[in-house]
Design an enzyme around this catalytic site. Structure first.
Site, PDB file in Angstrom:
ATOM      1  N   GLU A   1      -7.719   3.714   7.049  1.00  0.00           N
ATOM      2  CA  GLU A   1      -8.528   3.360   5.884  1.00  0.00           C
ATOM      3  C   GLU A   1      -8.603   1.841   5.713  1.00  0.00           C
ATOM      4  OE1 GLU A   1      -8.473   4.201   1.043  1.00  0.00           O
ATOM      5  OE2 GLU A   1      -6.671   4.506   2.232  1.00  0.00           O
ATOM      6  N   HIS A   2      -7.457   1.193   5.613  1.00  0.00           N
ATOM      7  CA  HIS A   2      -7.384  -0.261   5.478  1.00  0.00           C
ATOM      8  C   HIS A   2      -6.794  -0.858   6.750  1.00  0.00           C
ATOM      9  CE1 HIS A   2      -6.597   1.340   1.291  1.00  0.00           C
ATOM     10  NE2 HIS A   2      -7.661   0.582   1.071  1.00  0.00           N
TER      11      HIS A   2
ATOM     12  N   HIS B   1       1.484   3.367  -3.204  1.00  0.00           N
ATOM     13  CA  HIS B   1       0.529   4.329  -3.762  1.00  0.00           C
ATOM     14  C   HIS B   1       1.157   5.698  -3.943  1.00  0.00           C
ATOM     15  CE1 HIS B   1      -3.552   2.753  -4.307  1.00  0.00           C
ATOM     16  NE2 HIS B   1      -3.278   1.887  -3.354  1.00  0.00           N
TER      17      HIS B   1
ATOM     18  N   HIS C   1     -46.696  28.901  12.500  1.00  0.00           N
ATOM     19  CA  HIS C   1     -46.716  27.444  12.526  1.00  0.00           C
ATOM     20  C   HIS C   1     -47.983  26.953  13.233  1.00  0.00           C
ATOM     21  CE1 HIS C   1     -42.496  27.756  11.433  1.00  0.00           C
ATOM     22  NE2 HIS C   1     -42.357  26.430  11.429  1.00  0.00           N
TER      23      HIS C   1
ATOM     24  N   GLN D   1       0.815  -1.211   0.000  1.00  0.00           N
ATOM     25  CA  GLN D   1       0.000   0.000   0.000  1.00  0.00           C
ATOM     26  C   GLN D   1       0.851   1.265   0.000  1.00  0.00           C
ATOM     27  OE1 GLN D   1      -3.520  -0.011  -0.328  1.00  0.00           O
ATOM     28  NE2 GLN D   1      -2.844  -2.052  -0.915  1.00  0.00           N
TER      29      GLN D   1
ATOM     30  N   ASP E   1      -8.933  -3.829  -3.053  1.00  0.00           N
ATOM     31  CA  ASP E   1      -8.667  -2.747  -4.004  1.00  0.00           C
ATOM     32  C   ASP E   1      -9.096  -3.106  -5.419  1.00  0.00           C
ATOM     33  OD1 ASP E   1      -7.647  -0.913  -2.244  1.00  0.00           O
ATOM     34  OD2 ASP E   1      -5.544  -1.291  -2.727  1.00  0.00           O
TER      35      ASP E   1
END
Length: 442
Positions: free
Chosen positions: A319-320, A254, A413, A251, A353
């Site tokens: 995230e992961h 990336h 109202h 990862q 992914d």
């Protein structure tokens, strides 16, 4: 007490980088809003060296991209898209419209209505990430979105063949070869040639993420996203140094700002993982990005037990989260802050992914504390309605409403309720607190 054997960059350093991106994006979006297609074209020339009169791909260009792939490429894309579509359909079927009579004569309900137009960004600067097309376009179409627009940057001076093929196979209605802020701005704000959308989805670099953040409110977005994050939770029973290092660097490639964190109860495993990281960085083809990410944002944490690993992991809100321990189910039951869990050594983040079927657009920068990732529900608006079917029910609800409005001082109202109490309940209720009801207008 958890011990950090390696720490990443400070929060101040990250905030400084965010400020610089924010300023660039703000000025760029203002230019796109003011000048439309002309600004988009200049930006595409500047950043992608890509110049066209019309950035929407023609049917023949799309067909050429599909035809350029091998049969095996097509089969693999079809397999991945089938998995994503299947899980998205299961999710859609779990979302039900509701209508129920809550009191005699009072009917309440909600309908799940798809947005009319979605803009799907597929990143492709360093790598043509065609999986982004599956995750966004298919999910939108399963939700029932009628107009799905896609943008992806050109790759090596041409439309990114695999991405374009995946976009078309997923069912995109409009495909544009545009990247970066100019793509996000064009889809959200609209230009002379691109009609605006209602929601923006899909991952991207820091500039794409910031553009989505600044446009939120004018359009919907899937989530606030940052660089890819991965957290590996492991012990000496569930994993070894090679597996942990592989999943961290898998990862980290990336980009140079992608955090990769090891959280373990075993100092021996932590040290072995760090040795394997250095060994793999010697041979990994994407080692330039991965090494910088590891050196700047990589962390190694040794915790006392599984309970402390849960506490630390929930604070990180990654995230992961790859869990390779003697009891992965413990983390499924006890963790609350994560984008997606990958339980056991047999699975990994790359499966999610690319192909397994769950969505890979997930929350980063601690957003997992309050949201999950992209799914069918992100393209749906849950809209309520009410129906009162009897005079008695309207009068009864009206009396409660009138008194509550008076308590708040909302005379107008209150009169909405009073007029119905008079009309459907036969009671001579004064108008807005007056001694006598108002008379018919002349």
């Amino acid at each position: 007490m958890a011990e950090w054997l390696k720490r990443g960059a400070t929060a101040d350093a990250r905030a400084d980088a965010d400020r610089k991106v924010r300023d660039v994006v703000e000025a760029t979006l203002a230019d796109i809003e003011a000048r439309g297609d002309a600004a988009v074209r200049e930006l595409s020339n500047k950043f992608d060296r890509w110049d066209r009169e019309d950035y929407r791909l023609t049917p023949s260009e799309i067909e050429q991209c599909i035809d350029s792939l091998t049969r095996q490429d097509i089969v693999d894309i079809e397999f991945a898209q089938a998995q994503v579509r299947n899980f998205a359909q299961i999710q859609r079927e779990s979302i039900k419209d509701v209508e129920v009579e809550t009191l005699p004569g009072v009917v309440l309900g909600h309908s799940n209505i798809p947005v009319n137009a979605a803009g799907c960004y597929v990143p492709g600067g360093k790598y043509p990430l065609l999986a982004g097309a599956h995750m966004s376009v298919i999910t939108a179409k399963v939700a029932g979105v009628s107009r799905v627009v896609t943008c992806a940057p050109p790759f090596e001076g041409q439309p990114a063949r695999a991405i374009v093929a995946a976009q078309a196979m997923a069912g995109a209605d409009e495909i544009y070869a545009l990247g970066g802020i100019q793509a996000i701005g064009a889809m959200a704000l609209g230009t002379q040639s691109i009609a605006p959308v209602d929601i923006l989805v899909g991952p991207g670099n820091a500039f794409v993420a910031e553009a989505k953040r600044q446009l939120f409110g004018r359009v919907g977005i899937d989530l606030f996203a940052g660089p890819t994050e991965t957290l590996v939770i492991a012990d000496e029973v569930g994993a070894d140094g090679e597996l942990c290092a592989t999943d961290l660097l898998g990862q980290a490639e990336h980009g140079p700002d992608s955090p990769a964190v090891l959280l373990t109860t075993s100092r021996a495993l932590a040290e072995d993982t760090m040795r394997w990281v250095e060994k793999l960085l010697e041979v990994l083809p994407t080692r330039d990005h991965a090494r910088k990410a590891w050196e700047t944002f990589g962390e190694v944490i040794v915790a006392e037990d599984d309970a402390e690993m849960v506490r630390v992991a929930d604070e990180i809100a990654s995230e992961h989260v790859q869990v390779m321990t003697r009891d992965p189910e413990y983390f499924l039951k006890h963790m609350t802050n994560y984008g997606a869990l990958f339980l056991g050594a047999r699975t990994n983040v790359a499966y999610g992914d690319k192909v397994i079927g769950t969505n890979h657009t997930l929350p980063t920068k601690k957003a997992a504390r309050y949201t999950g990732g992209l799914w069918v529900g992100k393209f749906l608006k849950t809209c309520t309605y009410q129906r009162v079917t009897t005079d008695a029910a309207s009068a009864m609800i009206g009396e409660y409403c009138s008194r509550l409005c008076a308590l708040e001082g909302f005379a107008g109202h209150g009169e909405q309720a009073n007029v119905r109490v008079r009309r459907y309940g036969g009671r001579n209720v004064p108008y807005a607190g007056r001694a006598e009801p108002v008379t018919e207008p002349a």
